[in-house]
Scaffold this motif. Structure first.
Motif, PDB file in Angstrom:
ATOM      1  N   LEU A  61       7.899 -26.465  29.490  1.00  0.00           N
ATOM      2  CA  LEU A  61       7.439 -25.074  28.940  1.00  0.00           C
ATOM      3  C   LEU A  61       6.023 -24.257  29.584  1.00  0.00           C
ATOM      4  CD1 LEU A  61       7.514 -22.733  26.770  1.00  0.00           C
ATOM      5  CD2 LEU A  61       6.138 -24.008  25.202  1.00  0.00           C
ATOM      6  N   LYS A  62       5.106 -25.226  29.757  1.00  0.00           N
ATOM      7  CA  LYS A  62       3.577 -24.801  30.449  1.00  0.00           C
ATOM      8  C   LYS A  62       3.718 -23.782  31.514  1.00  0.00           C
ATOM      9  CE  LYS A  62       0.216 -27.519  30.326  1.00  0.00           C
ATOM     10  NZ  LYS A  62      -0.945 -28.419  30.593  1.00  0.00           N
TER      11      LYS A  62
ATOM     12  N   PRO B  28       6.772 -22.502  33.325  1.00  0.00           N
ATOM     13  CA  PRO B  28       7.338 -21.479  33.353  1.00  0.00           C
ATOM     14  C   PRO B  28       6.910 -20.505  32.443  1.00  0.00           C
ATOM     15  CG  PRO B  28       8.670 -23.288  32.578  1.00  0.00           C
ATOM     16  CD  PRO B  28       7.224 -23.777  33.151  1.00  0.00           C
ATOM     17  N   GLY B  29       6.445 -20.660  31.520  1.00  0.00           N
ATOM     18  CA  GLY B  29       5.864 -19.949  30.125  1.00  0.00           C
ATOM     19  C   GLY B  29       4.383 -19.367  30.396  1.00  0.00           C
ATOM     20  N   GLY B  30       4.040 -19.526  31.765  1.00  0.00           N
ATOM     21  CA  GLY B  30       2.751 -18.961  32.091  1.00  0.00           C
ATOM     22  C   GLY B  30       1.478 -19.336  30.957  1.00  0.00           C
ATOM     23  N   GLN B  31       1.245 -20.712  30.713  1.00  0.00           N
ATOM     24  CA  GLN B  31       0.527 -21.104  29.620  1.00  0.00           C
ATOM     25  C   GLN B  31      -0.909 -21.943  30.242  1.00  0.00           C
ATOM     26  OE1 GLN B  31       0.685 -20.290  26.493  1.00  0.00           O
ATOM     27  NE2 GLN B  31       2.492 -19.097  27.075  1.00  0.00           N
ATOM     28  N   GLU B  32      -1.998 -22.002  29.593  1.00  0.00           N
ATOM     29  CA  GLU B  32      -2.950 -22.892  30.163  1.00  0.00           C
ATOM     30  C   GLU B  32      -3.549 -22.155  31.388  1.00  0.00           C
ATOM     31  OE1 GLU B  32      -4.669 -25.008  28.222  1.00  0.00           O
ATOM     32  OE2 GLU B  32      -3.055 -26.131  27.137  1.00  0.00           O
ATOM     33  N   PHE B  33      -3.635 -23.041  32.561  1.00  0.00           N
ATOM     34  CA  PHE B  33      -4.016 -22.672  33.429  1.00  0.00           C
ATOM     35  C   PHE B  33      -3.325 -21.936  34.729  1.00  0.00           C
ATOM     36  CE2 PHE B  33      -3.306 -27.338  33.848  1.00  0.00           C
ATOM     37  CZ  PHE B  33      -2.340 -27.345  34.415  1.00  0.00           C
ATOM     38  N   PHE B  34      -1.754 -21.824  34.068  1.00  0.00           N
ATOM     39  CA  PHE B  34      -0.822 -21.021  34.676  1.00  0.00           C
ATOM     40  C   PHE B  34      -1.155 -19.433  33.906  1.00  0.00           C
ATOM     41  CE2 PHE B  34       1.190 -25.324  35.007  1.00  0.00           C
ATOM     42  CZ  PHE B  34       1.137 -25.188  36.300  1.00  0.00           C
TER      43      PHE B  34
ATOM     44  N   THR C  68       9.613 -20.704  39.352  1.00  0.00           N
ATOM     45  CA  THR C  68      10.221 -21.742  40.219  1.00  0.00           C
ATOM     46  C   THR C  68      10.077 -23.227  39.858  1.00  0.00           C
ATOM     47  OG1 THR C  68       8.295 -21.756  41.501  1.00  0.00           O
ATOM     48  CG2 THR C  68      10.364 -20.385  42.321  1.00  0.00           C
ATOM     49  N   GLU C  69       8.996 -23.426  38.418  1.00  0.00           N
ATOM     50  CA  GLU C  69       8.971 -24.654  37.992  1.00  0.00           C
ATOM     51  C   GLU C  69       9.658 -24.923  36.867  1.00  0.00           C
ATOM     52  OE1 GLU C  69       6.170 -26.948  38.853  1.00  0.00           O
ATOM     53  OE2 GLU C  69       6.193 -25.689  40.602  1.00  0.00           O
ATOM     54  N   SER C  70      10.729 -24.151  36.677  1.00  0.00           N
ATOM     55  CA  SER C  70      11.637 -24.332  35.353  1.00  0.00           C
ATOM     56  C   SER C  70      12.608 -25.547  35.802  1.00  0.00           C
ATOM     57  CB  SER C  70      12.474 -23.075  35.276  1.00  0.00           C
ATOM     58  OG  SER C  70      13.195 -22.899  34.421  1.00  0.00           O
TER      59      SER C  70
ATOM     60  N   VAL D 180       3.629 -26.135  19.805  1.00  0.00           N
ATOM     61  CA  VAL D 180       3.704 -27.287  20.387  1.00  0.00           C
ATOM     62  C   VAL D 180       2.684 -28.110  20.726  1.00  0.00           C
ATOM     63  CG1 VAL D 180       5.047 -28.560  22.544  1.00  0.00           C
ATOM     64  CG2 VAL D 180       5.994 -26.535  21.537  1.00  0.00           C
ATOM     65  N   LYS D 181       1.768 -27.532  21.286  1.00  0.00           N
ATOM     66  CA  LYS D 181       0.297 -28.310  21.699  1.00  0.00           C
ATOM     67  C   LYS D 181      -0.350 -28.862  20.353  1.00  0.00           C
ATOM     68  CE  LYS D 181      -4.005 -27.336  23.840  1.00  0.00           C
ATOM     69  NZ  LYS D 181      -4.913 -26.593  24.834  1.00  0.00           N
ATOM     70  N   ALA D 182      -0.251 -27.864  19.340  1.00  0.00           N
ATOM     71  CA  ALA D 182      -0.702 -28.494  18.019  1.00  0.00           C
ATOM     72  C   ALA D 182       0.091 -29.809  17.485  1.00  0.00           C
ATOM     73  CB  ALA D 182      -0.690 -27.510  16.842  1.00  0.00           C
TER      74      ALA D 182
END
Length: 324
Positions: free
Chosen positions: A187-188, A190-196, A202-204, A296-298
């Motif tokens: 998820l992180k 491809p979903g554009g989360q945190e430092f993305f 392409t990470e999917s 999900v992080k929680a």
């Protein structure tokens, strides 16, 4: 008996199904046989999601995810294999270029005509060896558990200690680590989360087939089954939820088990509202993907920190991505 052996059996059987479908395709390389092969591949990849937590047991269990599902796929390494067909896929140079991600590339990249020509020609040897590779390690791990090799199954079902190498510690750590695969790898990026800051398509997982969201759902469902001790038919057994209920553990003023169960339900609700692949959802349903990631992080925090503390289990793996 409820979770590990039946799910490894499904993986073994589906790998045999892929092998049979590829054999039928090589004899008669038609569109219908390609579609059948792609369908069998999807069944196998979905079954893998129920086994990805198994990183203990036989010596190959420690590396099962490394063998079968390192992504994003390294297409250049696959191209290198085409030039060196006597190479062995177990070699380190083929990490990320074998298992299900490798098949995803060979079976779905390009037009149907391109795929058929590739599988008839340059990609035939790779597919033959990679499918055999998947089948070998799926079968080997099933047999290890089913046949009580090294007396491991017997020890796993009777040892009730909490040492760092005990079966219970291994299972709790495997569950927590696998939940972080759901968050960090599926998820992180491809979903554009945190430092993305932006999605990185392409990470999917399953980049070429577009099955990433289906795989995410299957993975989530299995993590919830492990937590509840449910088998594939939904029959409830002894799970982490029962232990937390017995302990009466709270997080602040909230019952921890009820909090974890409600978070699972919320995540499932959010995932079921997404459409297409995770890449497509990140583009078209960003707010929902953001909320999904937060939940999900929680859940990682509730289980990896609060649950393990209540159980008296130490986390014995390193998380290279963040400090959950």
């Amino acid at each position: 008996d409820n979770i590990i052996i039946p799910q490894l059996e499904d993986l073994k059987n589906s790998s045999q199904g892929i092998e049979t479908a590829f054999s039928e395709f090589t004899i008669e390389p038609t569109s219908d046989n390609l579609l059948n092969l792609q369908s069998k591949y999807k069944i196998g990849y979905l079954n893998w999601q129920s086994c990805s937590f198994i990183n203990f047991g036989s010596s190959s269990s420690d590396y099962l995810a490394n063998y079968l599902n390192i992504f994003p796929v390294k297409t250049d390494a696959i191209d290198s294999f085409h030039e060196n067909p006597n190479d062995k896929l177990i070699w380190t140079k083929y990490v990320g270029a074998r298992g299900f991600p490798g098949l995803d590339y060979l079976l779905f990249e390009g037009s149907q005509e391109d795929i058929i020509n590739r599988l008839k020609g340059l990609g035939k040897e790779y597919c033959t060896k990679n499918i055999a590779f998947i089948k070998t390690y799926s079968t080997e791990n099933y047999n290890f558990w089913k046949n009580n090799e090294s007396n491991y199954y017997q020890e796993f079902t009777t040892d009730d200690t909490k040492t760092t190498t005990s079966p219970f510690s291994n299972l709790v750590n495997a569950f927590c680590k696998d939940l972080e695969v759901l968050k960090n790898e599926q998820l992180k990026a491809p979903g554009g989360q945190e430092f993305f800051i932006l999605p990185v398509p392409t990470e999917s997982e399953a980049l070429y087939s577009g099955y990433s969201l289906d795989l995410f759902r299957a993975h989530l469902a299995n993590l919830e089954r492990i937590y509840k001790g449910e088998n594939l038919s939904g029959v409830n057994g002894i799970g982490f939820d029962d232990y937390l209920s017995f302990l009466g553990t709270k997080r602040g003023d909230e019952n921890l088990n009820e909090l974890i169960l409600s978070t699972f339900s919320k995540i499932e609700e959010l995932v079921n509202s997404l459409n297409g692949s995770i890449n497509e959802a990140a583009d078209n349903q960003k707010d929902t993907v953001d909320e999904l990631y937060r939940n999900v992080k929680a859940l990682v925090g509730y289980t990896k920190t609060d649950m393990t503390y209540a159980f008296g289990i130490n986390i014995n793996y390193a998380d290279p991505q963040d400090g959950d």
